[in-house]
Motif scaffolding. Structure first.
Motif, PDB file in Angstrom:
ATOM      1  N   GLU A 193       1.045  -1.100  -0.006  1.00  0.00           N
ATOM      2  CA  GLU A 193       0.058  -0.016  -0.088  1.00  0.00           C
ATOM      3  C   GLU A 193       0.674   1.324   0.114  1.00  0.00           C
ATOM      4  O   GLU A 193       0.410   2.334  -0.614  1.00  0.00           O
ATOM      5  CB  GLU A 193      -0.715   0.043   1.283  1.00  0.00           C
ATOM      6  N   GLN A 194       1.858   1.258   0.819  1.00  0.00           N
ATOM      7  CA  GLN A 194       2.748   2.724   0.877  1.00  0.00           C
ATOM      8  C   GLN A 194       3.497   2.875  -0.543  1.00  0.00           C
ATOM      9  O   GLN A 194       3.274   4.047  -0.752  1.00  0.00           O
ATOM     10  CB  GLN A 194       3.788   2.417   1.865  1.00  0.00           C
ATOM     11  N   ARG A 195       3.820   1.742  -1.135  1.00  0.00           N
ATOM     12  CA  ARG A 195       4.525   2.131  -2.457  1.00  0.00           C
ATOM     13  C   ARG A 195       3.469   2.322  -3.571  1.00  0.00           C
ATOM     14  O   ARG A 195       3.630   3.115  -4.489  1.00  0.00           O
ATOM     15  CB  ARG A 195       5.559   0.933  -2.797  1.00  0.00           C
ATOM     16  N   VAL A 196       2.393   1.547  -3.430  1.00  0.00           N
ATOM     17  CA  VAL A 196       1.258   1.871  -4.378  1.00  0.00           C
ATOM     18  C   VAL A 196       0.930   3.284  -4.416  1.00  0.00           C
ATOM     19  O   VAL A 196       0.711   4.063  -5.404  1.00  0.00           O
ATOM     20  CB  VAL A 196       0.426   1.037  -4.103  1.00  0.00           C
ATOM     21  N   ARG A 197       0.593   3.826  -3.260  1.00  0.00           N
ATOM     22  CA  ARG A 197       0.214   5.030  -3.262  1.00  0.00           C
ATOM     23  C   ARG A 197       1.154   6.373  -3.783  1.00  0.00           C
ATOM     24  O   ARG A 197       0.851   7.165  -4.416  1.00  0.00           O
ATOM     25  CB  ARG A 197      -0.198   5.667  -1.558  1.00  0.00           C
ATOM     26  N   GLY A 198       2.503   6.044  -3.571  1.00  0.00           N
ATOM     27  CA  GLY A 198       3.411   6.932  -4.074  1.00  0.00           C
ATOM     28  C   GLY A 198       3.256   6.834  -5.823  1.00  0.00           C
ATOM     29  O   GLY A 198       3.320   8.049  -6.421  1.00  0.00           O
TER      30      GLY A 198
END
Length: 223
Positions: free
Chosen positions: A134-139
């Motif tokens: 999720e963290q990488r995807v949001r970026g």
């Protein structure tokens, strides 16, 4: 006549194949379909008897068949999501089942760790859907949104993260989530928005194992 018989045979063969696949995932399939058919039979026969007695049998048979098919379709849809969950490219496979004026471009963003961003263009405008950490995807979604906004500044761009997090959308609810988004683009203009974005589509190396079309081959199709 022979063509009609051949088509019926093909449909029945396909139905048997899908039935076996769904039953492997959903062991209670037969019981639910049978229960729905029985309830449909009783309701249809009762309705037919009240209106015109001779309609009881044909109406009961029709409602039993309809109830069974509807139940089978619902169970098959749920089974298809179970098959896809956890697989690389699952969100793209679900997006490509969208009905209506939707244009889906899988994997417009990819990382070496198999995080993916897909683009869907429809009545809500541009929807960027990410799956992975999720963290990488949001970026990734923020970067892709900024890049596309230069070409379609007048079009709403929405980002969606697929997953089980607090602000994420579970895979089985992805289609429903997109269809409930506010309509900001007229139906006839959806294709125009897609054409404006085509030149920005990058040719990216897709990680091995992703097959956004897998849901269409030999698997029950969500509707």
């Amino acid at each position: 006549m022979r063509r009609l018989i051949a088509r019926v045979r093909d449909r029945l063969a396909t139905l048997r194949q899908v039935w076996r696949q769904v039953r492997d995932v959903d062991g209670t399939l037969g019981r639910w379909v049978l229960l729905a058919a029985l309830l449909g039979l009783v309701a249809g026969a009762a309705l037919g008897w009240v209106s015109t007695p001779w309609l009881a049998v044909p109406l009961g048979a029709m409602t039993a068949l309809l109830a069974g098919l509807v139940t089978f379709n619902v169970r098959a849809r749920r089974a298809s999501y179970r098959m896809l969950e956890g697989r690389l490219g699952a969100a793209a496979a679900v997006l490509q089942q969208m009905r209506g004026p939707w244009f889906v471009t899988p994997a417009v963003g990819v990382t070496a760790k198999q995080d993916l961003v897909h683009r869907a263009v429809g009545p809500p405008g541009v929807v960027l859907v990410g799956e992975g950490a999720e963290q990488r995807v949001r970026g990734m979604l923020a970067q892709e949104r900024k890049r596309l906004s230069r070409a379609v500044a007048d079009v709403t761009i929405t980002t969606v993260v697929v997953g089980d997090g607090e602000d994420a959308v579970p895979l089985p609810r992805l289609q429903r989530h997109l269809t409930k988004l506010p309509r900001t683009v007229k139906r006839r203009d959806v294709a125009k928005v897609e054409r404006r974005l085509k030149p920005l589509t990058r040719s990216l190396p897709i990680p091995g194992g992703i097959d956004p079309n897998a849901a269409r081959r030999g698997r029950p199709k969500p509707r």
